[in-house]
Design an enzyme around this catalytic site. Structure first.
Site, mmCIF file in Angstrom:
data_model
loop_
_atom_site.group_PDB
_atom_site.id
_atom_site.type_symbol
_atom_site.label_atom_id
_atom_site.label_comp_id
_atom_site.label_asym_id
_atom_site.label_seq_id
_atom_site.Cartn_x
_atom_site.Cartn_y
_atom_site.Cartn_z
ATOM 1 C CB CYS A 1 4.897 -2.874 9.835
ATOM 2 S SG CYS A 1 5.550 -3.078 8.316
ATOM 3 C CG HIS B 1 10.251 -4.573 8.879
ATOM 4 N ND1 HIS B 1 10.296 -5.078 7.304
ATOM 5 C CD2 HIS B 1 8.797 -4.294 9.305
ATOM 6 C CE1 HIS B 1 9.066 -5.387 6.711
ATOM 7 N NE2 HIS B 1 8.738 -4.283 7.652
HETATM 8 P P1 NAD Z 1 -3.251 -9.200 2.832
HETATM 9 O O1 NAD Z 1 -3.106 -9.749 1.541
HETATM 10 O O2 NAD Z 1 -2.234 -10.577 3.608
HETATM 11 O O3 NAD Z 1 -4.895 -9.556 3.593
HETATM 12 C C1 NAD Z 1 -5.545 -8.371 2.501
HETATM 13 C C2 NAD Z 1 -7.112 -8.879 2.321
HETATM 14 O O4 NAD Z 1 -7.759 -8.182 1.633
HETATM 15 C C3 NAD Z 1 -6.982 -10.679 2.660
HETATM 16 O O5 NAD Z 1 -8.091 -10.918 3.226
HETATM 17 C C4 NAD Z 1 -7.874 -10.358 0.724
HETATM 18 O O6 NAD Z 1 -8.966 -11.415 0.866
HETATM 19 C C5 NAD Z 1 -8.698 -9.195 1.014
HETATM 20 N N1 NAD Z 1 -8.713 -8.311 0.495
HETATM 21 C C6 NAD Z 1 -8.629 -8.281 -1.214
HETATM 22 N N2 NAD Z 1 -9.487 -7.436 -1.854
HETATM 23 C C7 NAD Z 1 -10.111 -6.981 -1.613
HETATM 24 C C8 NAD Z 1 -10.819 -6.126 -1.900
HETATM 25 N N3 NAD Z 1 -11.641 -5.763 -3.185
HETATM 26 N N4 NAD Z 1 -12.208 -5.632 -0.842
HETATM 27 C C9 NAD Z 1 -11.645 -6.505 0.295
HETATM 28 N N5 NAD Z 1 -10.812 -7.541 -0.019
HETATM 29 C C10 NAD Z 1 -10.241 -7.594 -0.346
HETATM 30 O O7 NAD Z 1 -3.060 -8.096 3.348
HETATM 31 P P2 NAD Z 1 -2.230 -6.738 4.818
HETATM 32 O O8 NAD Z 1 -0.697 -7.333 4.793
HETATM 33 O O9 NAD Z 1 -2.946 -7.377 6.000
HETATM 34 O O10 NAD Z 1 -1.804 -5.378 4.078
HETATM 35 C C11 NAD Z 1 -3.245 -4.912 4.156
HETATM 36 C C12 NAD Z 1 -3.567 -3.743 4.277
HETATM 37 O O11 NAD Z 1 -2.150 -3.285 5.442
HETATM 38 C C13 NAD Z 1 -2.231 -2.900 3.380
HETATM 39 O O12 NAD Z 1 -2.436 -1.957 3.434
HETATM 40 C C14 NAD Z 1 -0.979 -3.533 4.077
HETATM 41 O O13 NAD Z 1 0.569 -1.875 3.176
HETATM 42 C C15 NAD Z 1 -0.958 -3.045 5.398
HETATM 43 N N6 NAD Z 1 -0.458 -3.256 5.921
HETATM 44 C C16 NAD Z 1 0.236 -4.568 6.490
HETATM 45 C C17 NAD Z 1 1.483 -4.941 7.188
HETATM 46 C C18 NAD Z 1 1.619 -6.431 6.694
HETATM 47 O O14 NAD Z 1 3.187 -6.910 6.915
HETATM 48 N N7 NAD Z 1 1.500 -7.013 6.703
HETATM 49 C C19 NAD Z 1 2.140 -4.075 8.407
HETATM 50 C C20 NAD Z 1 1.405 -3.415 8.093
HETATM 51 C C21 NAD Z 1 0.479 -2.529 7.326
#
Ligand code: NAD
Length: 335
Positions: free
Chosen positions: A141, A220
Protein backbone atom coordinates in the site's frame (compact mmCIF):
# COMPACT_ATOMS: atom_id res chain seq x y z
CA UNK A 1 -13.18 -14.27 -19.68
CA UNK A 2 -10.21 -14.81 -17.37
CA UNK A 3 -10.95 -17.22 -14.52
CA UNK A 4 -9.62 -15.89 -11.22
CA UNK A 5 -9.12 -17.63 -7.86
CA UNK A 6 -8.48 -15.65 -4.68
CA UNK A 7 -6.22 -17.46 -2.21
CA UNK A 8 -6.73 -15.82 1.22
CA UNK A 9 -10.04 -14.03 1.72
CA UNK A 10 -8.85 -11.44 4.25
CA UNK A 11 -8.42 -7.66 4.21
CA UNK A 12 -7.04 -7.50 0.67
CA UNK A 13 -8.52 -10.74 -0.72
CA UNK A 14 -12.16 -9.86 -0.05
CA UNK A 15 -11.73 -6.46 -1.68
CA UNK A 16 -10.00 -7.91 -4.74
CA UNK A 17 -12.77 -10.53 -5.03
CA UNK A 18 -15.41 -7.80 -5.15
CA UNK A 19 -13.37 -5.71 -7.60
CA UNK A 20 -12.77 -8.63 -10.00
CA UNK A 21 -16.52 -9.42 -9.87
CA UNK A 22 -17.20 -5.95 -11.27
CA UNK A 23 -15.10 -6.51 -14.44
CA UNK A 24 -16.50 -7.80 -17.75
CA UNK A 25 -13.30 -9.56 -18.83
CA UNK A 26 -12.61 -11.64 -15.70
CA UNK A 27 -14.63 -13.52 -13.10
CA UNK A 28 -14.10 -15.02 -9.64
CA UNK A 29 -14.22 -18.83 -9.67
CA UNK A 30 -13.66 -19.18 -5.95
CA UNK A 31 -12.01 -17.90 -2.79
CA UNK A 32 -10.16 -19.74 -0.02
CA UNK A 33 -10.22 -19.64 3.76
CA UNK A 34 -8.00 -21.67 6.07
CA UNK A 35 -10.76 -22.50 8.55
CA UNK A 36 -14.47 -21.89 9.19
CA UNK A 37 -15.22 -18.33 10.36
CA UNK A 38 -17.71 -15.53 9.86
CA UNK A 39 -15.65 -14.36 6.88
CA UNK A 40 -15.98 -17.83 5.31
CA UNK A 41 -19.77 -17.64 5.79
CA UNK A 42 -19.80 -14.11 4.40
CA UNK A 43 -17.95 -15.24 1.25
CA UNK A 44 -20.70 -17.80 0.60
CA UNK A 45 -23.46 -15.30 1.41
CA UNK A 46 -21.95 -13.00 -1.22
CA UNK A 47 -22.16 -15.78 -3.80
CA UNK A 48 -18.52 -16.88 -3.93
CA UNK A 49 -17.62 -20.58 -4.06
CA UNK A 50 -15.48 -21.36 -1.04
CA UNK A 51 -12.46 -23.69 -1.00
CA UNK A 52 -10.30 -24.88 1.91
CA UNK A 53 -6.88 -23.18 1.72
CA UNK A 54 -5.40 -25.96 3.87
CA UNK A 55 -6.65 -29.31 2.47
CA UNK A 56 -6.30 -31.03 5.90
CA UNK A 57 -8.85 -28.54 7.29
CA UNK A 58 -11.54 -29.38 4.69
CA UNK A 59 -13.64 -31.47 7.09
CA UNK A 60 -13.78 -28.67 9.67
CA UNK A 61 -15.91 -26.59 7.29
CA UNK A 62 -18.51 -29.38 7.00
CA UNK A 63 -18.52 -29.80 10.78
CA UNK A 64 -19.23 -26.06 11.12
CA UNK A 65 -22.08 -26.31 8.60
CA UNK A 66 -20.21 -24.41 5.89
CA UNK A 67 -20.40 -25.90 2.40
CA UNK A 68 -17.13 -25.85 0.50
CA UNK A 69 -16.61 -26.61 -3.19
CA UNK A 70 -13.27 -28.35 -2.62
CA UNK A 71 -9.75 -27.48 -1.57
CA UNK A 72 -7.07 -25.22 -3.04
CA UNK A 73 -5.96 -28.24 -5.11
CA UNK A 74 -9.38 -28.24 -6.82
CA UNK A 75 -9.58 -24.46 -7.22
CA UNK A 76 -6.17 -24.27 -8.84
CA UNK A 77 -7.29 -26.63 -11.61
CA UNK A 78 -10.23 -24.39 -12.55
CA UNK A 79 -8.51 -21.01 -12.81
CA UNK A 80 -6.21 -19.11 -15.17
CA UNK A 81 -4.73 -16.98 -12.39
CA UNK A 82 -4.59 -16.92 -8.61
CA UNK A 83 -4.52 -13.65 -6.72
CA UNK A 84 -2.47 -14.64 -3.68
CA UNK A 85 -3.69 -12.56 -0.72
CA UNK A 86 -2.33 -14.78 2.03
CA UNK A 87 -0.42 -13.17 4.91
CA UNK A 88 3.12 -11.86 4.26
CA UNK A 89 5.69 -14.51 3.29
CA UNK A 90 3.10 -17.26 2.65
CA UNK A 91 2.88 -16.49 -1.07
CA UNK A 92 6.37 -17.75 -1.93
CA UNK A 93 5.56 -21.17 -0.43
CA UNK A 94 2.22 -21.26 -2.25
CA UNK A 95 4.01 -20.56 -5.51
CA UNK A 96 6.30 -23.59 -5.04
CA UNK A 97 3.52 -25.87 -3.77
CA UNK A 98 0.58 -24.95 -5.99
CA UNK A 99 1.11 -22.36 -8.73
CA UNK A 100 4.34 -23.59 -10.38
CA UNK A 101 3.41 -27.30 -10.48
CA UNK A 102 -0.01 -26.44 -11.99
CA UNK A 103 1.43 -23.79 -14.37
CA UNK A 104 -1.06 -21.26 -13.06
CA UNK A 105 -0.22 -17.57 -13.17
CA UNK A 106 -0.36 -15.58 -9.93
CA UNK A 107 -0.27 -12.09 -8.56
CA UNK A 108 1.33 -11.65 -5.14
CA UNK A 109 1.03 -8.81 -2.64
CA UNK A 110 3.55 -6.42 -1.13
CA UNK A 111 4.27 -8.61 1.90
CA UNK A 112 6.22 -10.95 -0.39
CA UNK A 113 9.85 -10.40 -1.32
CA UNK A 114 10.33 -8.98 -4.85
CA UNK A 115 12.06 -12.24 -5.93
CA UNK A 116 8.73 -14.10 -5.73
CA UNK A 117 7.68 -12.55 -9.06
CA UNK A 118 8.98 -11.59 -12.49
CA UNK A 119 8.11 -7.95 -11.83
CA UNK A 120 7.07 -5.62 -8.99
CA UNK A 121 4.04 -3.79 -10.33
CA UNK A 122 2.27 -0.46 -10.26
CA UNK A 123 -0.18 0.14 -13.11
CA UNK A 124 0.72 3.77 -13.68
CA UNK A 125 4.48 3.33 -13.35
CA UNK A 126 5.27 0.06 -15.16
CA UNK A 127 2.15 -1.68 -16.55
CA UNK A 128 4.03 -2.69 -19.71
CA UNK A 129 6.63 -4.66 -17.74
CA UNK A 130 3.93 -7.08 -16.56
CA UNK A 131 2.51 -7.79 -20.02
CA UNK A 132 2.56 -11.54 -20.63
CA UNK A 133 4.30 -12.30 -17.32
CA UNK A 134 3.38 -15.33 -15.18
CA UNK A 135 4.16 -13.92 -11.74
CA UNK A 136 3.55 -10.32 -10.77
CA UNK A 137 3.94 -8.73 -7.34
CA UNK A 138 1.58 -5.82 -6.66
CA UNK A 139 3.67 -3.66 -4.36
CA UNK A 140 2.49 -2.74 -0.85
CA UNK A 141 0.00 0.00 0.00
CA UNK A 142 2.77 2.47 0.90
CA UNK A 143 4.88 1.63 -2.16
CA UNK A 144 1.80 1.89 -4.39
CA UNK A 145 1.04 5.37 -3.04
CA UNK A 146 4.65 6.51 -3.40
CA UNK A 147 5.08 4.98 -6.87
CA UNK A 148 2.00 6.76 -8.20
CA UNK A 149 2.98 10.17 -6.86
CA UNK A 150 6.66 9.90 -7.76
CA UNK A 151 5.97 8.49 -11.23
CA UNK A 152 3.67 11.45 -11.88
CA UNK A 153 6.27 13.97 -10.70
CA UNK A 154 9.34 12.33 -12.24
CA UNK A 155 7.77 11.71 -15.65
CA UNK A 156 6.88 15.41 -15.92
CA UNK A 157 9.76 17.13 -14.11
CA UNK A 158 13.49 16.60 -13.65
CA UNK A 159 13.95 15.66 -10.01
CA UNK A 160 16.90 14.76 -7.80
CA UNK A 161 16.89 13.27 -4.32
CA UNK A 162 13.57 12.22 -2.82
CA UNK A 163 13.14 11.93 0.93
CA UNK A 164 9.99 10.56 2.54
CA UNK A 165 8.85 10.20 6.13
CA UNK A 166 6.07 7.61 6.45
CA UNK A 167 3.69 7.81 9.39
CA UNK A 168 2.17 4.35 9.38
CA UNK A 169 -1.08 3.02 10.81
CA UNK A 170 -0.33 0.45 13.48
CA UNK A 171 -3.02 -2.10 12.50
CA UNK A 172 -6.03 -2.44 10.21
CA UNK A 173 -9.46 -1.59 11.70
CA UNK A 174 -10.56 -5.23 11.72
CA UNK A 175 -7.37 -6.53 13.32
CA UNK A 176 -7.11 -6.96 17.10
CA UNK A 177 -3.98 -9.15 16.99
CA UNK A 178 -1.72 -6.18 17.70
CA UNK A 179 -3.72 -5.35 20.81
CA UNK A 180 -4.45 -2.04 22.52
CA UNK A 181 -1.72 0.42 21.61
CA UNK A 182 -0.19 3.46 23.28
CA UNK A 183 3.14 4.14 21.61
CA UNK A 184 4.94 5.71 18.67
CA UNK A 185 7.36 3.22 17.18
CA UNK A 186 10.18 4.44 14.94
CA UNK A 187 11.59 2.05 12.38
CA UNK A 188 15.05 2.75 13.78
CA UNK A 189 16.93 1.45 10.77
CA UNK A 190 17.14 4.08 8.03
CA UNK A 191 16.31 3.65 5.24
CA UNK A 192 13.07 1.85 6.04
CA UNK A 193 12.24 -0.94 3.56
CA UNK A 194 9.87 1.36 1.63
CA UNK A 195 12.55 3.29 -0.32
CA UNK A 196 14.24 0.19 -1.75
CA UNK A 197 10.77 -1.18 -2.48
CA UNK A 198 9.85 1.92 -4.52
CA UNK A 199 13.05 1.29 -6.50
CA UNK A 200 11.74 -2.15 -7.53
CA UNK A 201 9.12 -0.19 -9.52
CA UNK A 202 11.01 3.06 -10.25
CA UNK A 203 14.70 2.05 -10.29
CA UNK A 204 15.95 5.52 -11.25
CA UNK A 205 14.45 7.38 -8.29
CA UNK A 206 17.05 8.38 -5.68
CA UNK A 207 14.88 7.83 -2.62
CA UNK A 208 15.49 7.39 1.11
CA UNK A 209 12.59 6.72 3.48
CA UNK A 210 12.20 6.61 7.24
CA UNK A 211 9.06 5.36 8.96
CA UNK A 212 7.18 5.66 12.24
CA UNK A 213 4.17 3.65 13.43
CA UNK A 214 1.46 5.53 15.30
CA UNK A 215 -1.69 4.40 17.14
CA UNK A 216 -4.19 4.82 14.31
CA UNK A 217 -5.90 2.24 12.11
CA UNK A 218 -7.46 4.23 9.30
CA UNK A 219 -4.70 5.50 6.99
CA UNK A 220 -0.99 6.01 6.42
CA UNK A 221 0.39 9.52 5.90
CA UNK A 222 3.48 10.38 3.82
CA UNK A 223 5.53 13.57 4.07
CA UNK A 224 7.32 13.77 0.71
CA UNK A 225 10.26 16.01 -0.16
CA UNK A 226 11.81 16.03 -3.64
CA UNK A 227 14.70 18.04 -5.02
CA UNK A 228 13.71 19.88 -8.21
CA UNK A 229 16.24 20.17 -11.03
CA UNK A 230 14.25 22.69 -13.05
CA UNK A 231 12.26 25.84 -12.33
CA UNK A 232 8.91 24.65 -11.01
CA UNK A 233 6.01 26.19 -9.14
CA UNK A 234 3.47 24.59 -6.82
CA UNK A 235 0.85 25.27 -9.54
CA UNK A 236 2.88 23.16 -12.03
CA UNK A 237 2.83 20.25 -9.61
CA UNK A 238 -0.89 20.69 -8.87
CA UNK A 239 -1.61 20.48 -12.62
CA UNK A 240 0.41 17.28 -12.88
CA UNK A 241 -1.53 15.66 -10.05
CA UNK A 242 -4.86 16.89 -11.45
CA UNK A 243 -4.06 14.99 -14.65
CA UNK A 244 -2.93 11.77 -12.95
CA UNK A 245 -5.34 8.88 -12.45
CA UNK A 246 -5.88 7.56 -8.90
CA UNK A 247 -4.74 10.82 -7.35
CA UNK A 248 -7.30 13.00 -5.62
CA UNK A 249 -6.53 16.51 -4.43
CA UNK A 250 -8.13 17.77 -1.22
CA UNK A 251 -7.73 20.96 0.80
CA UNK A 252 -7.30 21.25 4.55
CA UNK A 253 -9.40 24.42 4.38
CA UNK A 254 -12.26 22.48 2.75
CA UNK A 255 -12.76 20.44 5.93
CA UNK A 256 -9.88 17.99 5.60
CA UNK A 257 -7.48 18.90 8.43
CA UNK A 258 -6.66 15.22 9.09
CA UNK A 259 -7.15 11.60 8.04
CA UNK A 260 -10.25 11.42 10.30
CA UNK A 261 -12.21 13.75 8.00
CA UNK A 262 -10.92 11.94 4.90
CA UNK A 263 -12.34 8.67 6.18
CA UNK A 264 -15.61 10.41 7.13
CA UNK A 265 -15.77 11.71 3.53
CA UNK A 266 -15.13 8.18 2.28
CA UNK A 267 -17.98 6.85 4.43
CA UNK A 268 -20.34 9.45 3.02
CA UNK A 269 -19.14 8.86 -0.54
CA UNK A 270 -20.47 5.33 -0.18
CA UNK A 271 -17.96 3.01 -1.77
CA UNK A 272 -17.98 -0.50 -0.29
CA UNK A 273 -16.22 -0.61 3.11
CA UNK A 274 -15.49 3.14 2.68
CA UNK A 275 -12.61 2.19 0.40
CA UNK A 276 -10.43 4.98 -0.94
CA UNK A 277 -8.49 3.64 -3.90
CA UNK A 278 -6.80 6.99 -4.63
CA UNK A 279 -3.80 8.80 -3.13
CA UNK A 280 -5.35 11.66 -1.15
CA UNK A 281 -2.94 14.58 -1.61
CA UNK A 282 -3.45 17.83 0.27
CA UNK A 283 -3.40 20.47 -2.49
CA UNK A 284 -2.58 23.19 0.05
CA UNK A 285 0.43 21.21 1.29
CA UNK A 286 2.06 21.28 -2.15
CA UNK A 287 4.79 23.88 -1.91
CA UNK A 288 8.12 24.68 -3.52
CA UNK A 289 10.90 26.25 -1.44
CA UNK A 290 14.53 26.65 -2.57
CA UNK A 291 14.11 24.16 -5.43
CA UNK A 292 12.57 21.59 -3.16
CA UNK A 293 9.03 20.20 -3.51
CA UNK A 294 7.03 19.33 -0.38
CA UNK A 295 3.64 17.69 0.01
CA UNK A 296 1.59 15.37 2.23
CA UNK A 297 -0.53 12.45 1.06
CA UNK A 298 -2.80 10.03 2.90
CA UNK A 299 -3.15 6.40 1.80
CA UNK A 300 -6.01 4.04 2.63
CA UNK A 301 -3.90 0.96 3.22
CA UNK A 302 -6.75 -1.54 2.78
CA UNK A 303 -7.82 -0.24 -0.61
CA UNK A 304 -5.19 1.39 -2.85
CA UNK A 305 -3.71 -1.92 -4.08
CA UNK A 306 -7.13 -3.28 -5.12
CA UNK A 307 -7.40 -1.65 -8.60
CA UNK A 308 -3.72 -2.49 -9.13
CA UNK A 309 -4.47 -6.22 -8.81
CA UNK A 310 -7.17 -5.93 -11.47
CA UNK A 311 -4.79 -4.11 -13.83
CA UNK A 312 -2.04 -6.64 -13.11
CA UNK A 313 -4.32 -9.46 -14.31
CA UNK A 314 -5.13 -7.53 -17.50
CA UNK A 315 -1.44 -6.96 -18.16
CA UNK A 316 -0.52 -10.62 -17.55
CA UNK A 317 -3.09 -11.75 -20.13
CA UNK A 318 -2.45 -8.79 -22.44
CA UNK A 319 -6.15 -7.87 -22.38
CA UNK A 320 -5.72 -4.10 -22.66
CA UNK A 321 -3.21 -1.28 -22.87
CA UNK A 322 -2.19 0.53 -19.68
CA UNK A 323 -4.52 3.46 -20.37
CA UNK A 324 -7.47 1.22 -21.31
CA UNK A 325 -7.03 -0.97 -18.25
CA UNK A 326 -6.72 1.90 -15.78
CA UNK A 327 -9.78 3.56 -17.32
CA UNK A 328 -11.84 0.37 -17.27
CA UNK A 329 -10.90 -0.51 -13.68
CA UNK A 330 -11.51 3.06 -12.51
CA UNK A 331 -14.95 3.17 -14.12
CA UNK A 332 -16.00 -0.15 -12.58
CA UNK A 333 -14.88 0.95 -9.08
CA UNK A 334 -16.24 4.52 -9.32
CA UNK A 335 -12.78 6.07 -9.11
P1 NAD B 1 -5.12 -10.73 6.30
O1 NAD B 1 -4.51 -11.40 7.47
O2 NAD B 1 -6.19 -9.72 6.51
O3 NAD B 1 -5.71 -11.82 5.30
C1 NAD B 1 -4.99 -12.95 4.95
C2 NAD B 1 -5.96 -14.07 4.62
O4 NAD B 1 -5.23 -15.24 4.26
C3 NAD B 1 -6.86 -14.47 5.77
O5 NAD B 1 -8.14 -14.68 5.24
C4 NAD B 1 -6.27 -15.76 6.28
O6 NAD B 1 -7.26 -16.59 6.82
C5 NAD B 1 -5.73 -16.35 5.00
N1 NAD B 1 -4.64 -17.30 5.19
C6 NAD B 1 -3.85 -17.47 6.25
N2 NAD B 1 -2.95 -18.45 6.00
C7 NAD B 1 -3.21 -18.90 4.77
C8 NAD B 1 -2.67 -19.92 3.97
N3 NAD B 1 -1.65 -20.66 4.39
N4 NAD B 1 -3.20 -20.13 2.76
C9 NAD B 1 -4.24 -19.39 2.32
N5 NAD B 1 -4.80 -18.38 3.05
C10 NAD B 1 -4.30 -18.16 4.27
O7 NAD B 1 -3.90 -10.13 5.48
P2 NAD B 1 -3.94 -8.89 4.48
O8 NAD B 1 -3.81 -7.65 5.27
O9 NAD B 1 -5.08 -9.04 3.53
O10 NAD B 1 -2.55 -9.08 3.75
C11 NAD B 1 -2.40 -9.95 2.63
C12 NAD B 1 -1.21 -9.50 1.82
O11 NAD B 1 -1.48 -8.18 1.34
C13 NAD B 1 0.12 -9.41 2.57
O12 NAD B 1 1.17 -9.69 1.68
C14 NAD B 1 0.18 -7.94 2.98
O13 NAD B 1 1.51 -7.50 3.20
C15 NAD B 1 -0.43 -7.30 1.76
N6 NAD B 1 -1.01 -5.96 1.96
C16 NAD B 1 -1.74 -5.68 3.08
C17 NAD B 1 -2.25 -4.41 3.26
C18 NAD B 1 -3.02 -4.02 4.48
O14 NAD B 1 -2.98 -2.86 4.85
N7 NAD B 1 -3.74 -4.91 5.12
C19 NAD B 1 -2.06 -3.45 2.26
C20 NAD B 1 -1.37 -3.79 1.10
C21 NAD B 1 -0.84 -5.05 0.97
Amino acid sequence: MIKVGINGYGTIGKRVADAVSKQDDMKVIGVTKTRPSWEAKMAIDKGFDLYAAIPENAEKFGEAGIKISGTIDDLIKEVDVIVDCTPSKFGAGNKEKYYLPNTVKATFQGGEKPEVADVSFNALANYEKAVGKNYVRVVSCNTTGLSRALYAVSSNLKIGKVRVVLIRRAADPGDSKKGPINAIVPSVKVPSHHGPDVQTVLPDIDIVTSAVKVPTTIMHLHSIMAELKENTTAEDVIKIFENTPRIKLIDSTDGFPSTAEIIEYARDFGRPRYDLYENMIWRDSISVKDNELYFFQAIHQEADVVPENVDAIRAMFNLASKEESIKKTNKSLRI
